[in-house]
Design a protein around this motif. Structure first.
Motif, PDB file in Angstrom:
ATOM      1  N   MET A  77      48.905 -74.479 -81.610  1.00 44.71           N
ATOM      2  CA  MET A  77      47.547 -73.544 -81.261  1.00 44.71           C
ATOM      3  C   MET A  77      47.587 -73.117 -82.671  1.00 44.71           C
ATOM      4  SD  MET A  77      46.108 -71.976 -77.845  1.00 44.71           S
ATOM      5  CE  MET A  77      46.660 -72.293 -77.145  1.00 44.71           C
ATOM      6  N   SER A  78      45.841 -72.814 -83.074  1.00 46.33           N
ATOM      7  CA  SER A  78      45.551 -72.026 -84.242  1.00 46.33           C
ATOM      8  C   SER A  78      44.940 -71.006 -83.720  1.00 46.33           C
ATOM      9  CB  SER A  78      44.819 -72.627 -85.044  1.00 46.33           C
ATOM     10  OG  SER A  78      45.949 -73.505 -85.628  1.00 46.33           O
ATOM     11  N   PHE A  79      45.490 -70.028 -83.811  1.00 50.56           N
ATOM     12  CA  PHE A  79      44.605 -68.139 -83.995  1.00 50.56           C
ATOM     13  C   PHE A  79      43.685 -68.282 -85.478  1.00 50.56           C
ATOM     14  CE2 PHE A  79      47.874 -68.561 -81.128  1.00 50.56           C
ATOM     15  CZ  PHE A  79      46.884 -68.211 -79.584  1.00 50.56           C
ATOM     16  N   TYR A  80      42.967 -67.364 -84.666  1.00 54.88           N
ATOM     17  CA  TYR A  80      41.859 -67.645 -85.520  1.00 54.88           C
ATOM     18  C   TYR A  80      41.113 -65.673 -86.017  1.00 54.88           C
ATOM     19  CZ  TYR A  80      41.655 -72.044 -86.994  1.00 54.88           C
ATOM     20  OH  TYR A  80      42.092 -73.907 -87.233  1.00 54.88           O
ATOM     21  N   HIS A  81      41.515 -64.687 -86.657  1.00 55.96           N
ATOM     22  CA  HIS A  81      41.030 -63.850 -87.040  1.00 55.96           C
ATOM     23  C   HIS A  81      39.377 -63.294 -88.043  1.00 55.96           C
ATOM     24  CE1 HIS A  81      39.472 -59.774 -85.841  1.00 55.96           C
ATOM     25  NE2 HIS A  81      39.336 -59.521 -87.546  1.00 55.96           N
ATOM     26  N   GLY A  82      38.370 -63.745 -88.087  1.00 60.27           N
ATOM     27  CA  GLY A  82      36.856 -63.360 -88.720  1.00 60.27           C
ATOM     28  C   GLY A  82      36.468 -62.557 -89.323  1.00 60.27           C
ATOM     29  N   SER A  83      36.315 -62.135 -90.577  1.00 59.14           N
ATOM     30  CA  SER A  83      36.080 -60.756 -91.144  1.00 59.14           C
ATOM     31  C   SER A  83      35.605 -61.014 -92.561  1.00 59.14           C
ATOM     32  CB  SER A  83      37.421 -59.909 -91.345  1.00 59.14           C
ATOM     33  OG  SER A  83      37.103 -59.107 -92.584  1.00 59.14           O
ATOM     34  N   ILE A  84      34.941 -60.369 -93.100  1.00 54.68           N
ATOM     35  CA  ILE A  84      34.056 -60.201 -94.281  1.00 54.68           C
ATOM     36  C   ILE A  84      35.236 -59.437 -95.313  1.00 54.68           C
ATOM     37  CG2 ILE A  84      31.709 -60.078 -93.891  1.00 54.68           C
ATOM     38  CD1 ILE A  84      31.515 -56.981 -93.868  1.00 54.68           C
ATOM     39  N   LEU A  85      36.045 -58.946 -95.211  1.00 55.83           N
ATOM     40  CA  LEU A  85      36.783 -58.240 -95.496  1.00 55.83           C
ATOM     41  C   LEU A  85      38.154 -59.325 -96.057  1.00 55.83           C
ATOM     42  CD1 LEU A  85      37.049 -54.498 -93.398  1.00 55.83           C
ATOM     43  CD2 LEU A  85      36.063 -55.605 -95.129  1.00 55.83           C
ATOM     44  N   GLY A  86      37.982 -59.096 -97.428  1.00 54.13           N
ATOM     45  CA  GLY A  86      39.597 -59.847 -98.078  1.00 54.13           C
ATOM     46  C   GLY A  86      41.126 -59.003 -98.355  1.00 54.13           C
ATOM     47  N   GLY A  87      41.850 -59.626 -98.000  1.00 58.73           N
ATOM     48  CA  GLY A  87      43.048 -59.024 -99.107  1.00 58.73           C
ATOM     49  C   GLY A  87      43.383 -58.230 -97.437  1.00 58.73           C
ATOM     50  N   LEU A  88      43.173 -58.317 -96.334  1.00 55.91           N
ATOM     51  CA  LEU A  88      43.618 -57.532 -94.774  1.00 55.91           C
ATOM     52  C   LEU A  88      44.960 -58.325 -94.838  1.00 55.91           C
ATOM     53  CD1 LEU A  88      40.606 -57.446 -92.655  1.00 55.91           C
ATOM     54  CD2 LEU A  88      41.371 -55.737 -94.404  1.00 55.91           C
ATOM     55  N   TYR A  98      33.775 -69.675 -83.815  1.00 55.96           N
ATOM     56  CA  TYR A  98      33.645 -68.725 -83.425  1.00 55.96           C
ATOM     57  C   TYR A  98      34.258 -67.903 -84.392  1.00 55.96           C
ATOM     58  CZ  TYR A  98      32.998 -64.768 -80.535  1.00 55.96           C
ATOM     59  OH  TYR A  98      32.137 -63.752 -79.900  1.00 55.96           O
ATOM     60  N   ALA A  99      35.154 -67.828 -85.198  1.00 55.41           N
ATOM     61  CA  ALA A  99      36.164 -66.954 -86.219  1.00 55.41           C
ATOM     62  C   ALA A  99      34.756 -66.563 -87.275  1.00 55.41           C
ATOM     63  CB  ALA A  99      36.994 -67.353 -86.448  1.00 55.41           C
ATOM     64  N   LEU A 100      34.202 -68.019 -87.628  1.00 53.25           N
ATOM     65  CA  LEU A 100      33.945 -67.932 -88.818  1.00 53.25           C
ATOM     66  C   LEU A 100      32.358 -66.622 -88.448  1.00 53.25           C
ATOM     67  CD1 LEU A 100      33.143 -71.916 -89.513  1.00 53.25           C
ATOM     68  CD2 LEU A 100      34.107 -69.633 -90.860  1.00 53.25           C
ATOM     69  N   VAL A 101      31.604 -66.535 -87.385  1.00 46.02           N
ATOM     70  CA  VAL A 101      30.157 -66.452 -87.053  1.00 46.02           C
ATOM     71  C   VAL A 101      30.621 -64.945 -87.234  1.00 46.02           C
ATOM     72  CG1 VAL A 101      28.714 -65.581 -84.336  1.00 46.02           C
ATOM     73  CG2 VAL A 101      29.957 -67.457 -85.219  1.00 46.02           C
ATOM     74  N   CYS A 102      31.980 -63.899 -86.466  1.00 48.86           N
ATOM     75  CA  CYS A 102      32.640 -62.925 -86.343  1.00 48.86           C
ATOM     76  C   CYS A 102      32.732 -62.521 -87.850  1.00 48.86           C
ATOM     77  CB  CYS A 102      33.864 -63.030 -86.093  1.00 48.86           C
ATOM     78  SG  CYS A 102      33.788 -62.897 -84.178  1.00 48.86           S
ATOM     79  N   CYS A 103      32.408 -63.662 -89.427  1.00 44.32           N
ATOM     80  CA  CYS A 103      32.638 -63.246 -90.618  1.00 44.32           C
ATOM     81  C   CYS A 103      30.588 -62.677 -91.011  1.00 44.32           C
ATOM     82  CB  CYS A 103      33.044 -64.158 -91.304  1.00 44.32           C
ATOM     83  SG  CYS A 103      34.364 -64.888 -91.635  1.00 44.32           S
ATOM     84  N   ARG A 104      30.628 -61.148 -90.692  1.00 43.03           N
ATOM     85  CA  ARG A 104      29.403 -60.330 -89.801  1.00 43.03           C
ATOM     86  C   ARG A 104      30.373 -59.283 -90.226  1.00 43.03           C
ATOM     87  NH1 ARG A 104      30.439 -61.548 -85.467  1.00 43.03           N
ATOM     88  NH2 ARG A 104      30.096 -59.791 -84.121  1.00 43.03           N
ATOM     89  N   SER A 105      28.855 -58.383 -91.061  1.00 44.30           N
ATOM     90  CA  SER A 105      28.889 -57.681 -90.669  1.00 44.30           C
ATOM     91  C   SER A 105      28.946 -56.640 -89.598  1.00 44.30           C
ATOM     92  CB  SER A 105      28.050 -56.093 -92.289  1.00 44.30           C
ATOM     93  OG  SER A 105      26.454 -56.382 -91.349  1.00 44.30           O
ATOM     94  N   ARG A 106      29.208 -55.018 -89.160  1.00 41.84           N
ATOM     95  CA  ARG A 106      29.275 -54.272 -88.217  1.00 41.84           C
ATOM     96  C   ARG A 106      27.407 -54.262 -88.211  1.00 41.84           C
ATOM     97  NH1 ARG A 106      33.849 -52.438 -85.694  1.00 41.84           N
ATOM     98  NH2 ARG A 106      33.245 -51.323 -84.384  1.00 41.84           N
ATOM     99  N   GLY A 107      26.797 -53.970 -89.083  1.00 41.85           N
ATOM    100  CA  GLY A 107      25.722 -53.724 -88.989  1.00 41.85           C
ATOM    101  C   GLY A 107      24.629 -55.045 -88.987  1.00 41.85           C
ATOM    102  N   ALA A 155      43.123 -55.777 -81.105  1.00 46.44           N
ATOM    103  CA  ALA A 155      42.812 -56.505 -82.297  1.00 46.44           C
ATOM    104  C   ALA A 155      42.637 -58.283 -81.351  1.00 46.44           C
ATOM    105  CB  ALA A 155      43.820 -56.872 -82.642  1.00 46.44           C
ATOM    106  N   TYR A 156      41.025 -58.831 -81.844  1.00 49.40           N
ATOM    107  CA  TYR A 156      40.844 -59.605 -81.177  1.00 49.40           C
ATOM    108  C   TYR A 156      41.570 -60.924 -82.385  1.00 49.40           C
ATOM    109  CZ  TYR A 156      38.083 -58.578 -77.896  1.00 49.40           C
ATOM    110  OH  TYR A 156      37.681 -57.319 -76.306  1.00 49.40           O
ATOM    111  N   PHE A 157      41.576 -62.248 -81.460  1.00 46.11           N
ATOM    112  CA  PHE A 157      41.561 -63.000 -82.412  1.00 46.11           C
ATOM    113  C   PHE A 157      41.287 -64.603 -81.542  1.00 46.11           C
ATOM    114  CE2 PHE A 157      44.893 -60.758 -84.511  1.00 46.11           C
ATOM    115  CZ  PHE A 157      45.160 -61.181 -85.160  1.00 46.11           C
TER     116      PHE A 157
END
Length: 173
Positions: free
Chosen positions: A1-12, A37-46, A29-31
């Motif tokens: 099973m693969s786990f993902y965390h989506g972000s707009i921040l690179g280099g984490l 769903y991880a792709l949809v999480c690639c958005r700003s907090r705003g 911390a969410y995964f």
């Protein structure tokens, strides 16, 4: 099973346990095991406006609640998908959602140069059904818009109130 965390921040290197748990209320911390769903999480907090969830069979459905929502939120925007180095601390809370009460070391597994295009690829592959604004019953759309109108001043919406006002105010009664 693969786990993902989506972000707009690179280099984490670490995903901090700084999000509020939907189940226990503590910091986590969410995964997810769902790449879409991880792709949809690639958005700003705003723009913290998620209108997606799985059906009984686990297939994701994305509902546009204002015209061109998907395109506005993701077109031309970068996203980064991270995988945990260890899953030992992850606990399944519901469906595809997993959380850790501690910070999680990660490695970059994927860079999406255009998150919108990646989501459309997932749609073509049958991994998400996108319900576009113009396809949804106008009464349902009005109900959602007016709910936002009636609750926009609540603290829950403070971080993305400007985003909601920009995209929903013209839809209100």
């Amino acid at each position: 099973m693969s786990f993902y965390h989506g972000s707009i921040l690179g280099g984490l290197n670490v995903i901090l346990a700084n999000a509020k748990s939907h189940t226990g209320g503590g910091r986590v911390a969410y995964f997810t095991t769902d790449r879409v769903y991880a792709l949809v999480c690639c958005r700003s907090r705003g723009e913290n406006f998620v209108t997606m969830g799985p059906d009984r069979q686990g297939l994701q459905h994305y509902f546009e609640r204002f015209p061109q929502q998907l395109k506005i939120m993701y077109q031309g925007k970068e996203g980064f998908l991270y995988r945990p180095l260890s899953t030992a601390q992850l606990k399944n809370t519901k469906g595809h959602t997993w959380e850790s009460p501690t910070d999680v070391e990660v490695t970059l597994c994927e860079h999406a140069a255009n998150v919108y295009e990646e989501i459309l690829r997932e749609e073509k592959a049958g991994n998400v059904i996108i319900h576009r604004y113009e396809e949804i019953d106008p009464k349902e759309q009005k109900m959602h818009a007016n709910y936002i109108r009636d609750h926009i001043s609540e603290e829950l919406f403070a971080e993305y109130r400007d985003f909601l006002y920009e995209h929903f105010s013209k839809l209100w009664d």
